[in-house]
Design a protein around this motif. Structure first.
Motif, short mmCIF file in Angstrom:
data_model
loop_
_atom_site.label_atom_id
_atom_site.label_comp_id
_atom_site.label_asym_id
_atom_site.label_seq_id
_atom_site.Cartn_x
_atom_site.Cartn_y
_atom_site.Cartn_z
N ARG A 2 2.09 1.67 -3.46
CA ARG A 2 1.27 2.38 -4.54
C ARG A 2 1.04 3.66 -4.12
N LYS B 180 0.70 -1.32 0.02
CA LYS B 180 0.01 0.09 -0.13
C LYS B 180 0.74 1.20 -0.10
N ASN C 3 4.45 5.68 -5.26
CA ASN C 3 5.03 5.29 -6.32
C ASN C 3 6.47 5.08 -6.39
#
Length: 144
Positions: A140, A137, A143
């Motif tokens: 994400r 998580k 990035n």
């Protein structure tokens, strides 16, 4: 030998300082997100119940550290700790303070790599077996 104009040196130093501050801010955001995601992630247990927060004994959330090279990261065991902790806010703030302390020790002008780590003996269980995927998580969100 070439002399650098004093005004250029001042400008370069200012740019370097701004870059260091931006990097420190980004590392703090990642630290905050690690704590917040740990406290708010949810999963469905074997009985189909939703469980919120990857905190049972507090060992996992207390084992985050920010490192920049060799050395032993923070790692807490859940052994002999009470389960089903209800003081989640205090655990989160204590872990956040530990991460901020790690960040304060960094010299961003000399560091070329910074890592967020969790050295809890059961970190893989939290991540994969219990399916909280905290680091996925974070990757994400930032990035990375």
């Amino acid at each position: 030998m070439m002399n650098i104009n004093q005004s250029l040196k001042v400008k370069l130093d200012k740019i370097e300082g701004l870059a260091e501050n931006a990097l420190e801010d980004q590392v703090r955001k990642i630290a905050d997100a690690a704590i917040d995601i740990t406290l708010t992630s949810s999963r469905i247990d074997a009985k189909g119940r939703k469980k919120v927060g990857a905190v049972d004994t507090g060992a996992y959330i207390s084992s985050f550290s920010i490192t920049y090279g060799p050395g032993r990261p923070r790692g807490k065991s859940s052994r002999r700790k009470p389960r089903k902790r209800t003081d989640l806010y205090q655990l989160g703030e204590s872990a956040r303070a530990d991460l901020y302390s790690d960040i304060e020790r960094l010299d961003f002008s000399k560091v070329d790599r910074v890592e967020l780590r969790n050295n809890s003996p059961h970190a893989e269980l939290v991540e994969y077996k219990h399916a909280y995927y905290i680091f996925a998580k974070l990757e994400r969100e930032f990035n990375v």
